[in-house]
Design an enzyme around this catalytic site. Structure first.
Site, PDB file in Angstrom:
ATOM      1  N   ARG A   1      27.422   9.064  72.421  1.00  0.00           N
ATOM      2  CA  ARG A   1      27.569   7.707  71.456  1.00  0.00           C
ATOM      3  C   ARG A   1      27.374   6.569  72.144  1.00  0.00           C
ATOM      4  O   ARG A   1      27.512   6.267  73.361  1.00  0.00           O
ATOM      5  CB  ARG A   1      28.778   7.884  70.771  1.00  0.00           C
ATOM      6  CG  ARG A   1      30.110   7.657  71.718  1.00  0.00           C
ATOM      7  CD  ARG A   1      31.652   7.814  70.854  1.00  0.00           C
ATOM      8  NE  ARG A   1      32.568   7.771  71.779  1.00  0.00           N
ATOM      9  CZ  ARG A   1      33.779   7.698  71.470  1.00  0.00           C
ATOM     10  NH1 ARG A   1      34.008   8.070  70.264  1.00  0.00           N
ATOM     11  NH2 ARG A   1      34.787   7.743  72.312  1.00  0.00           N
TER      12      ARG A   1
ATOM     13  N   GLU B   1      35.115  16.389  71.224  1.00  0.00           N
ATOM     14  CA  GLU B   1      36.643  16.027  71.193  1.00  0.00           C
ATOM     15  C   GLU B   1      37.368  16.907  70.900  1.00  0.00           C
ATOM     16  O   GLU B   1      38.437  16.754  70.108  1.00  0.00           O
ATOM     17  CB  GLU B   1      36.910  14.754  70.835  1.00  0.00           C
ATOM     18  CG  GLU B   1      36.141  13.625  71.703  1.00  0.00           C
ATOM     19  CD  GLU B   1      36.451  12.165  71.302  1.00  0.00           C
ATOM     20  OE1 GLU B   1      36.643  11.284  71.968  1.00  0.00           O
ATOM     21  OE2 GLU B   1      36.483  11.812  69.811  1.00  0.00           O
ATOM     22  N   LYS B   2      36.996  18.530  70.677  1.00  0.00           N
ATOM     23  CA  LYS B   2      37.629  19.340  69.902  1.00  0.00           C
ATOM     24  C   LYS B   2      39.152  19.568  70.622  1.00  0.00           C
ATOM     25  O   LYS B   2      39.866  20.167  69.972  1.00  0.00           O
ATOM     26  CB  LYS B   2      36.815  20.852  69.801  1.00  0.00           C
ATOM     27  CG  LYS B   2      36.360  21.301  71.036  1.00  0.00           C
ATOM     28  CD  LYS B   2      35.764  22.476  70.843  1.00  0.00           C
ATOM     29  CE  LYS B   2      34.863  22.901  72.124  1.00  0.00           C
ATOM     30  NZ  LYS B   2      34.010  21.920  72.596  1.00  0.00           N
TER      31      LYS B   2
ATOM     32  N   HIS C   1      40.976  17.227  71.671  1.00  0.00           N
ATOM     33  CA  HIS C   1      41.749  15.924  71.298  1.00  0.00           C
ATOM     34  C   HIS C   1      42.751  16.266  70.142  1.00  0.00           C
ATOM     35  O   HIS C   1      42.115  16.736  69.024  1.00  0.00           O
ATOM     36  CB  HIS C   1      40.894  14.852  71.257  1.00  0.00           C
ATOM     37  CG  HIS C   1      41.669  13.650  70.945  1.00  0.00           C
ATOM     38  ND1 HIS C   1      42.726  13.132  70.388  1.00  0.00           N
ATOM     39  CD2 HIS C   1      41.673  12.558  72.022  1.00  0.00           C
ATOM     40  CE1 HIS C   1      42.889  12.018  70.592  1.00  0.00           C
ATOM     41  NE2 HIS C   1      42.278  11.633  71.666  1.00  0.00           N
TER      42      HIS C   1
ATOM     43  N   GLU D   1      44.344   3.186  66.526  1.00  0.00           N
ATOM     44  CA  GLU D   1      44.160   4.636  67.149  1.00  0.00           C
ATOM     45  C   GLU D   1      45.236   4.748  68.037  1.00  0.00           C
ATOM     46  O   GLU D   1      45.434   3.883  68.857  1.00  0.00           O
ATOM     47  CB  GLU D   1      42.974   4.895  67.577  1.00  0.00           C
ATOM     48  CG  GLU D   1      41.606   4.967  66.777  1.00  0.00           C
ATOM     49  CD  GLU D   1      40.443   5.241  67.926  1.00  0.00           C
ATOM     50  OE1 GLU D   1      40.575   5.833  68.994  1.00  0.00           O
ATOM     51  OE2 GLU D   1      39.359   4.931  67.422  1.00  0.00           O
TER      52      GLU D   1
ATOM     53  N   GLU E   1      35.392   0.460  69.208  1.00  0.00           N
ATOM     54  CA  GLU E   1      35.499  -0.006  70.799  1.00  0.00           C
ATOM     55  C   GLU E   1      34.156  -0.181  71.140  1.00  0.00           C
ATOM     56  O   GLU E   1      33.814   0.242  72.108  1.00  0.00           O
ATOM     57  CB  GLU E   1      36.180   1.516  71.416  1.00  0.00           C
ATOM     58  CG  GLU E   1      37.657   2.086  70.727  1.00  0.00           C
ATOM     59  CD  GLU E   1      38.054   3.227  71.786  1.00  0.00           C
ATOM     60  OE1 GLU E   1      37.373   3.889  72.375  1.00  0.00           O
ATOM     61  OE2 GLU E   1      39.293   3.343  71.557  1.00  0.00           O
TER      62      GLU E   1
HETATM   63  C1  GLA Z   1      38.824   6.206  71.281  1.00  0.00           C
HETATM   64  C2  GLA Z   1      37.707   6.305  70.392  1.00  0.00           C
HETATM   65  C3  GLA Z   1      37.716   7.694  69.452  1.00  0.00           C
HETATM   66  C4  GLA Z   1      37.992   8.845  70.177  1.00  0.00           C
HETATM   67  C5  GLA Z   1      39.420   8.540  71.098  1.00  0.00           C
HETATM   68  C6  GLA Z   1      39.857   9.687  71.652  1.00  0.00           C
HETATM   69  O1  GLA Z   1      39.904   5.805  71.096  1.00  0.00           O
HETATM   70  O2  GLA Z   1      37.674   5.314  69.567  1.00  0.00           O
HETATM   71  O3  GLA Z   1      36.299   7.814  68.698  1.00  0.00           O
HETATM   72  O4  GLA Z   1      36.893   9.020  71.114  1.00  0.00           O
HETATM   73  O5  GLA Z   1      39.030   7.735  71.788  1.00  0.00           O
HETATM   74  O6  GLA Z   1      40.907   9.431  72.592  1.00  0.00           O
END
Ligand code: GLA
Length: 668
Positions: A115, A360-361, A363, A312, A154
């Protein structure tokens, strides 16, 4: 900040997450929405990484799934923070325009398949990102579920610096606007050193890999240029959204956390209506809660003291640290309420449902792999219920403190440059020391960009501000001359805006203010320790300093600057003091020094409290709320009275906050 005066996107405190329904079959969506209702979710961020799903081929859109999910959420009374999807361009765009992929300092071009794989100076991404933003704004901007815009994600997290040829041309254009001519640039960059003289802008490149130390002026300007490019990207997307949907607030999620500093966020605040932030704990840091408090205070400073939004954080473990520790029972509630205490009017997570596949599975999410029958989901619903009871807090503010602590992104960039006197000088270390000591003392502090107005502050702390705004010395003198206390620490005010040393003795920018003159830096060896005559202990740094107009409060008793002043104070008529500290003090010594500075200014804690009990007040015209978060394993007394909204019970002065628990008092 923008002048937006519209409604906050939720009635009470916002509660929810990034929601990525495109990762799940439709059957799951109805369950999602009913679990959201069960948990009290009222806002989700949608579509952040959905460009590939929305536009699988150029100009061919698949909107049916998003139509359906928006209606579903709206039917359940859940608002949507709709994202522009520029954080994840579709594969076809990368294949059509491989020149849009970023290039690192070694000349290596990245590949699509993750990404944020774009160069911020690429006209291709600018064109397509604003195009898809317009498509979404026109189609969904008046959908009743949509409450706000989430621009990209971000910004600069993974693609913060690009060294490609397109970036090189954009960098040269940027330089052309900063400098009258190439001679002015040569002077600023000190190119006489190592014969780096340029005779035309065309010869200049981004600071790609060099044989040895690159030119620091070039490096610093490249940081500024790159940050400005992201500001321009945000501005371009936000302009489209505002043109089509002027009624909706715009935000973008900052990363004021840890050591991220790819963007000067201060420059973006006029472009957002609501400041929002992402925050992840470094799980193995035993004082992670103090780091969280520091981050939240920095965000509030960026937000001009107004409520902001925690966009987040994590319900439990993340997946990108070496060891991803799960949160302890109760830790999520404490973390979430720390952010609310420090001014957030929302508690959002990454992400709603823990992914089954993809990067990110592992997370955590609000709904873990284990499903509804899990401690994580139970603590999520408990948090939702608590936030429901805190609805009345929304819109209140953390009252302005009498103490300010300054930080600055350009100072951070400059301080990071190569070949400095000691690798142990890390920009935020002393800021964290000071903030942590204030936290332990229960004293509220406003953490402000160094360009902020200082009127009304009685104590101003200036830690390691290597490159200071040119008017800062005057603003600090103003504080001292009206009786305030200013504390500046070592390696501050050393260089001008181009990273050229201010001559005549350090710290050139603050010599007169402080009444000191440093002839030579004398950093300590690794793990070196020095003692000072007042009993305090220093590490990292010392200096060969002469007090030219200040009283010497402590001298170095040993080490490379033995006999020289380590702590000084220039007193000004009316009680003002300009303090200078030329070493990094250990924890107890920082606390003792701050105690002296604060007592000169008569600053008191919010509520006198034992260490480990974090106490923060929010207030409004209608009342005040005291947040008390116990980070220790012992029940601790809170000397305040009111109704505890967490338990719904009354609290008398001296009643205890349970070990690792939280009390939020509506104060009597
Ligand atoms: C960032 C991103 C999310 C995700 C989290 C994981 O904050 O914005 O998309 O990747 O990290 O911690």
């Amino acid at each position: 900040m923008s002048r937006w005066t519209g409604r906050w996107p939720t009635d009470g405190i916002a509660f929810g997450a990034d929601y990525n329904p495109e990762q799940w079959p439709r059957e799951v969506w109805a369950e999602d929405v009913s679990l959201m209702q069960e948990a009290g979710v009222n806002l989700v961020s949608l579509g952040i990484f959905s460009w590939g799903q929305l536009e699988p081929e150029e100009g061919r859109f698949e909107f049916d799934w998003l139509d359906e999910i928006l209606d579903l959420l709206h039917g359940a009374g859940i608002g949507v923070d709709l994202a522009t999807p520029s954080a994840a361009p579709p594969v076809w765009l990368h294949l059509q325009h491989p020149e849009m992929l970023p290039v690192d300092a070694d000349g290596l071009r990245f590949t699509h398949g993750s990404r944020e794989s774009w160069c911020v100076s690429s006209p291709v991404i600018r064109h397509h990102a604003t195009r898809i933003a317009r498509v979404l704004a026109e189609r969904y901007g008046h959908h009743p579920a949509v409450k706000m815009w989430h621009v990209s994600n971000e910004l600069a997290c993974h693609n913060g610096r690009c060294y490609c040829d397109v970036s090189a041309a954009a960098f040269r254009d940027w330089l052309g606007k900063q400098y009258a001519d190439v001679d002015a640039l040569n002077l600023a960059w000190g190119t006489a050193f190592w014969g780096q003289r340029y005779t035309s802008f065309e010869q200049i490149l981004p600071p790609r890999r060099t044989t040895t130390i690159p030119n620091p002026g070039q490096r610093l300007d490249f940081e500024r240029f790159s940050s400005d490019a992201f500001v321009a990207h945000l501005e371009a997307e936000a302009a489209v959204l505002r043109e089509v949907t002027p009624h909706l607030p715009v935000t973008t999620n900052y990363m004021v956390m840890g050591d991220f500093h790819q963007i000067d966020y201060q420059a973006t605040t006029p472009l957002v209506d609501i400041v929002s932030n992402d925050h992840y704990l470094w799980a193995e840091n035993p004082r992670g809660w103090a780091e969280l408090a520091f981050s939240a205070d920095r965000v509030r400073g960026l937000s001009g003291g107004r409520p902001w939004l925690l966009m987040e954080h994590s319900t439990s473990a993340v997946n990108w640290q070496p060891r991803n520790l799960a949160k302890e029972p109760g830790q999520m509630l404490r973390n979430s309420l720390q952010h609310v205490a420090r001014g957030s009017d929302g508690v959002l997570f990454f992400q709603w449902r823990q992914s089954r596949a993809g990067a990110e599975k592992y997370h955590s999410g609000m709904v873990p792999h284990a499903g509804r029958d899990s401690d994580v989901f139970r603590s999520v619903t408990e948090l939702g219920a608590v936030l429901g009871r805190l609805a009345e807090v929304r819109g209140s503010v953390v009252p302005r403190s009498r103490v300010a602590l300054l930080w600055d992104t350009a100072a951070w960039w400059a301080s990071d440059l190569e070949a400095h006197p000691s690798v142990d000088v890390q920009y935020l270390d002393v800021a964290r020391d000071l903030h942590g000591a204030l936290l332990d003392a229960g004293v509220a502090v406003d953490v402000l960009p160094a360009s902020a107005a200082l009127d009304g502050y009685d104590v101003v702390l200036v830690p390691t501000l290597y490159l200071a705004p040119s008017d800062l010395s005057d603003r600090l003198s103003g504080v001292v001359s009206r009786g305030g206390q200013v504390l500046v620490t070592y390696f501050s005010g050393i260089v001008d805006q181009a990273d050229r040393v201010i001559l005549g003795g350090y710290p050139g920018a603050f010599r007169d203010l402080l009444g000191v003159r440093v002839e030579e830096f004398a950093p300590l060896p690794a793990d070196g320790v020095v003692s000072l005559s007042d009993g305090s202990v220093g590490t990292v740094w010392s200096e060969r300093l002469v007090a030219t107009g200040a009283e010497v409060l402590a001298t170095f008793a040993d080490g490379p600057s033995a006999g020289r002043p380590g702590l000084t104070r220039r007193s000004v008529e009316g009680g003002g003091g300009a303090w200078y500290l030329s070493t990094r003090l250990d924890g107890p010594s920082v606390a003792a020094l701050l105690d002296r500075v604060l007592s000169d200014a008569g600053v008191e804690p919010v509520v006198p409290s034992p260490g480990g009990l974090e106490v923060v007040r929010r207030s409004s015209d209608t009342g005040s709320w005291l947040f008390a978060i116990n980070h220790t394993g012992t029940d601790l007394p809170l000397r305040a009275s009111g109704t505890d909204l967490v338990r719904g019970a009354s609290h008398s002065s001296g009643d205890r906050v349970p070990a690792r628990g939280v009390v939020v008092l509506r104060e009597d």
